[in-house]
Design a protein around this motif. Structure first.
Motif, short mmCIF file in Angstrom:
data_model
loop_
_atom_site.label_atom_id
_atom_site.label_comp_id
_atom_site.label_asym_id
_atom_site.label_seq_id
_atom_site.Cartn_x
_atom_site.Cartn_y
_atom_site.Cartn_z
N LEU A 64 0.81 -1.22 0.00
CA LEU A 64 0.00 0.00 0.00
C LEU A 64 0.84 1.27 0.00
O LEU A 64 0.46 2.26 -0.61
CB LEU A 64 -0.97 -0.01 1.17
CG LEU A 64 -2.17 -0.93 0.96
CD1 LEU A 64 -2.94 -1.14 2.25
CD2 LEU A 64 -3.08 -0.38 -0.13
N VAL A 79 1.69 1.71 -3.54
CA VAL A 79 0.51 2.15 -4.28
C VAL A 79 0.26 3.64 -4.03
O VAL A 79 0.01 4.40 -4.97
CB VAL A 79 -0.73 1.31 -3.88
CG1 VAL A 79 -2.02 1.94 -4.39
CG2 VAL A 79 -0.59 -0.12 -4.41
N VAL A 80 0.35 4.07 -2.78
CA VAL A 80 0.14 5.48 -2.45
C VAL A 80 1.22 6.35 -3.08
O VAL A 80 0.95 7.47 -3.52
CB VAL A 80 0.07 5.68 -0.92
CG1 VAL A 80 0.16 7.15 -0.53
CG2 VAL A 80 -1.22 5.07 -0.37
N ASN A 114 -6.96 4.51 -1.95
CA ASN A 114 -5.64 3.94 -1.65
C ASN A 114 -5.07 4.54 -0.37
O ASN A 114 -4.49 3.82 0.46
CB ASN A 114 -4.68 4.18 -2.81
CG ASN A 114 -5.11 3.48 -4.07
OD1 ASN A 114 -5.90 2.54 -4.04
ND2 ASN A 114 -4.62 3.94 -5.21
#
Length: 159
Positions: free
Chosen positions: A57, A60-61, A69
């Protein structure tokens, strides 16, 4: 007087730096847990799962900071804090049980001290809590978390 737009780029750079530091720390702790063979029972796999989810994550962020997200990342970082506290309890409790098997009469400060300085590092799990706090700091006043604009005004699209 500075406008908010003037601060946007330095804050984004700081946010990226914090995410990279978080990724570096999580990668290091994952490797350390693996080298220590922190895999004997299901409870010892909890930090691996949290670190993997946090790493994914965070990436992803970093690449696509959409609102969903960022919220998912915040949820995992909040879980990391809880996991750190749980790990502190499990490490302390395991050490205390061991010490009481060795010397059943131990009580009070002496038991506490022996459990805190036992074979299993009692405070080490708080590293997970530190990661959680660092991750939440990365999302503090994140632009993707701003509330929707009022009808008739322009708002930035979530992308």
């Amino acid at each position: 007087m500075r406008r908010t737009d003037d601060l946007r780029e330095p804050l984004e750079n700081l946010r990226r730096l914090l995410l990279l530091l978080l990724l570096l720390g999580m990668t290091g702790v994952t490797a350390e847990l693996w080298l220590l063979e922190h895999t004997e029972d299901w409870q010892q796999w909890i930090p691996f799962v949290a670190l993997a989810a946090g790493t994914v994550l965070a990436l992803v962020v970093l690449v696509r900071p959409a609102r969903a997200n960022v919220r998912a990342f915040q949820a995992v970082m909040s879980l990391c804090i809880a996991i750190g506290v749980l790990g502190l309890y499990l490490h302390y409790h395991g050490n205390a049980e061991f010490e009481l098997e060795m010397v059943p009469a131990l009580r009070g400060w002496e038991l506490f001290w022996k459990a805190m300085t036992g074979a299993t590092p009692a405070l080490a799990p708080l590293t997970m809590a530190q990661f959680g706090l660092l991750g939440l700091a990365c999302t503090y006043r994140h632009p993707r978390l701003r509330t929707k604009a009022r009808p008739g005004t322009h708002s930035e699209e979530d992308g």
